[in-house]
Design a protein around this motif. Structure first.
Motif: not given
Length: 666
Positions: A37, A41-42, A57-62, A67, A82, A86
């Motif tokens: 993003s 962050k995403h 999508v991985c929210l606030n994570s890798y 996901a 994106w 974001n």
């Protein structure tokens, strides 16, 4: 299923290299195209949901294991972006292969989805997203005039769509800056008073008068020699240009009453054109680029990222692709692949010089021995350099030689589509599949292929079924002379233009060549050049090609080499059309086609199949009722792979897995 039988006898093999199951190579990848993003962050990526590639999508994570899927389409998604706030992801989607794409937006938290371009019988395409205007996007839609792509601005928060540029001048493409102002456009124009009747023109838009002004004009012979890249935050226009040289360079264009063009970046000892270009995500200035001859090589423009490119080169020696960047350019998603290495995806942090593995495209292949791929150059009969890639089966390669097998093998001559594309040193499922079944595979960048200099492109003008076919014959003869291929066991194979080349190779190869292909496999390939031109014409009752192709019609006719509106041109096109020489085909042929193909009418292939059946030549004809130009659904691809595997096994004697024919065919 209309499949004429008589040649599908399954051969059984044992021992040697373990067979790779078809689905391991041709099913959906485990994941692909991860994108960070803008705020870093995403993470988003494509992965299968119920067998169809959707967006995760991985929210606030890798952490890809955590996901969540945010789309639920039943046909694969191939393009997504994106938004700069974001919170959303934009993607385009085509339901049945007819190429009438619509643009959708999905909320990454709620997964609520909205269609932003809910129009039927038109195509929508992304043009520009901007960090300066995060809630708005620019798209191209072939309405109100179906024959030209006009520009619309969409506020995706409100759903309001506004026409901002009606394309009355039939521009092929537009360039929009980060302020969402229309700055440049390209088009083909006819100059009746000039010897060179067709020119390509680059125009800029005057901010005060709102009128277009031509700044660059060049002849059709230089078409595809110039491509607009970006407009930086200072208003400088960047382009890739090879009009004055054999190979392209990155140039700057400062607009005035006369063209002012200066070279911005060009490598020394250049052998190929600029390939990939990395822009700074904020300034839109080019900061690095690659040139691909036999393999891809990166060059740094901005010294701030020189360490990063060196680090990535040392980390993995495969072909590097930088897929996305955070807006501050600190986090990248990257991919590495090579001829015998499927794509591997990573997250690279420029701040702490760390790289973390995300996923592999095809992890199941790690248990198998993959084939070696050799980049090489073959000379055509008129001394052109043809960049090629030879794949040899594992265990068949003689390490004491540069690229030769221990003994000659059956060979698949794989012809790329386009024809204005090219083959690269990357992972090819077809090459690994065929090699695993015991065949050598040769990919040839014949004349008309792009990225390898102006001369190679220009040498292909008017050469469909002629010198373009000669290049393929020359490559096959080279493989025989080098004791790579068994002369009597060479197949020709390809899709789209590669399908045309397959038909031409069987129907149009001159008897004086002292060479014939043993068989052919083709999908989605045209067979009647006059018919292609006819369906390209606007207001033609038999037209199936999308109407927005009209701006490219004159260039297409030029490259084909014959105008169907003239007696001479029509006769020439007919002389290059395999459909007119179907009686010459005396070798087994397998044909596959999508019923919804908007580019090639499936009736063409049925005619050829009927002719071969009447002449008692083994022929298979498969029509996929839910596909367009090529195959998007894995189940259809797998059924076609099973058919071509059996066909080639019978014709050339290669290995064959147990058959698996699926539905969705007619």
């Amino acid at each position: 299923m209309n499949c004429y039988k008589g040649f599908f006898n399954l051969l059984n093999f044992s021992g040697g290299i373990k067979l790779i199951p078809r689905e391991y190579l041709y099913s959906n990848p485990n994941g692909s195209f991860p994108k960070i993003s803008p705020d870093g962050k995403h993470l988003a990526f494509l992965a299968p949901r119920k067998g169809v590639m959707n967006i995760f999508v991985c929210l606030n994570s890798y952490d890809v294991d955590k996901a969540k899927v945010i789309t639920c389409e039943n046909r694969r998604i191939v393009e997504y972006y994106w938004t700069y706030d974001n919170n959303y992801i934009l993607y385009s989607y085509d339901k049945d292969g007819c190429e009438e794409y619509k643009i959708y937006i999905v909320n990454i938290i709620t997964t609520e989805m909205t269609c932003l371009t809910p129009y039927d019988n038109v195509r929508s395409m992304f043009v520009q997203l901007s960090p300066k205007n995060p809630n708005r996007i620019i798209v191209a839609i072939n309405k109100p005039n179906p024959n030209a792509n006009s520009l619309y601005q969409i506020n995706y928060k409100t759903g309001v769509i506004t026409l901002i540029e009606e394309n009355t001048q039939f521009f092929e493409e537009y360039t929009v800056d980060d302020s969402l102002k229309i700055r440049c456009a390209k088009r083909l124009i006819k100059k009746k008073d000039k010897k060179d009747k067709i020119n390509e023109e680059v125009c800029i838009k005057d901010e005060n008068s709102n009128k277009w002004r031509s700044i660059i004009t060049y002849g059709i012979k230089n078409a595809r020699s110039l491509k607009l890249i970006s407009i930086d935050d200072e208003g400088t226009i960047y382009l890739v240009d090879s009009r004055r040289n054999e190979f392209s360079a990155i140039c700057k264009l400062n607009t005035s009453d006369k063209e002012l063009r200066t070279e911005f970046a060009r490598p020394q000892n250049q052998k190929a054109d600029i390939n990939k270009i990395l822009l700074h995500p904020k300034t839109k200035k080019p900061i690095a680029y690659s040139v691909t001859y036999l393999k891809d090589k990166w060059y740094c423009i901005d010294e701030k990222i020189s360490y990063d490119l060196d680090f990535l080169r040392k980390f993995n020696d495969g072909e590097l692709d930088i897929l996305s960047q955070s807006l501050d350019n600190k986090i990248w998603t990257v991919a590495f692949e090579s001829g015998n290495q499927p794509p591997k995806y990573y997250l690279y942090n420029r701040d702490n010089r760390s790289i973390n593995h995300l996923f592999d495209a095809y992890p199941k292949l790690e248990k198998y021995v993959l084939a070696q791929v050799f980049p090489l150059v073959i000379k055509s009969r008129d001394d052109l350099d043809l960049v090629c890639y030879l794949t040899l089966p594992a265990g068949k390669y003689d390490p004491s030689t540069e690229y030769k097998p221990k003994k000659p093998l059956p060979l698949i001559l794989h012809v790329h589509g386009g024809p204005w594309t090219r083959d690269y040193y990357g992972f090819k499922a077809d090459s690994q599949f065929f090699a695993n079944r015991g065949y050598a595979v040769l990919n040839v960048n014949y004349r008309s292929s792009v990225g390898l200099g102006r001369s190679l492109i220009c040498a292909g003008v008017g050469q469909w079924g002629k010198k373009m076919n000669d290049d393929l014959i020359d490559a096959a003869k080279w493989a025989i002379s080098e004791k790579i291929a068994i002369k009597e066991k060479i197949a020709i194979y390809g899709g789209s233009y590669g399908g045309f080349a397959t038909l031409a190779g069987l129907a149009l190869t001159n008897k004086n060549e002292n060479f014939t292909f043993a068989c052919g496999v083709e999908f989605s390939g045209p067979s009647d050049l006059d018919n292609i031109c006819s369906v390209l014409k606007i207001n033609n009752p038999i037209r199936t090609i999308p109407s927005y192709w009209k701006p490219s019609y004159d260039e297409f006719i030029y490259r084909l080499g014959g105008d169907p509106d003239t007696v001479k041109g029509l006769k020439y096109l007919q002389s290059c059309s395999p459909s007119n020489y179907a009686d010459n085909i005396n070798k087994p042929l397998l044909i596959a086609q999508g019923k919804n193909d908007p580019r090639v009418k499936y009736e063409e292939k049925n005619i050829i199949a009927k002719t071969l059946k009447h002449n008692k030549i083994p022929v298979g004809y498969i029509l996929y009722c839910d596909e367009g130009h090529g195959f998007a659904k894995p189940e259809n691809m797998l059924s076609f792979v099973a058919l071509k595997e059996k066909f080639l096994s019978e014709c050339l004697g290669g290995k064959c897995e147990a058959p698996q024919l699926l539905n969705h065919t007619k």
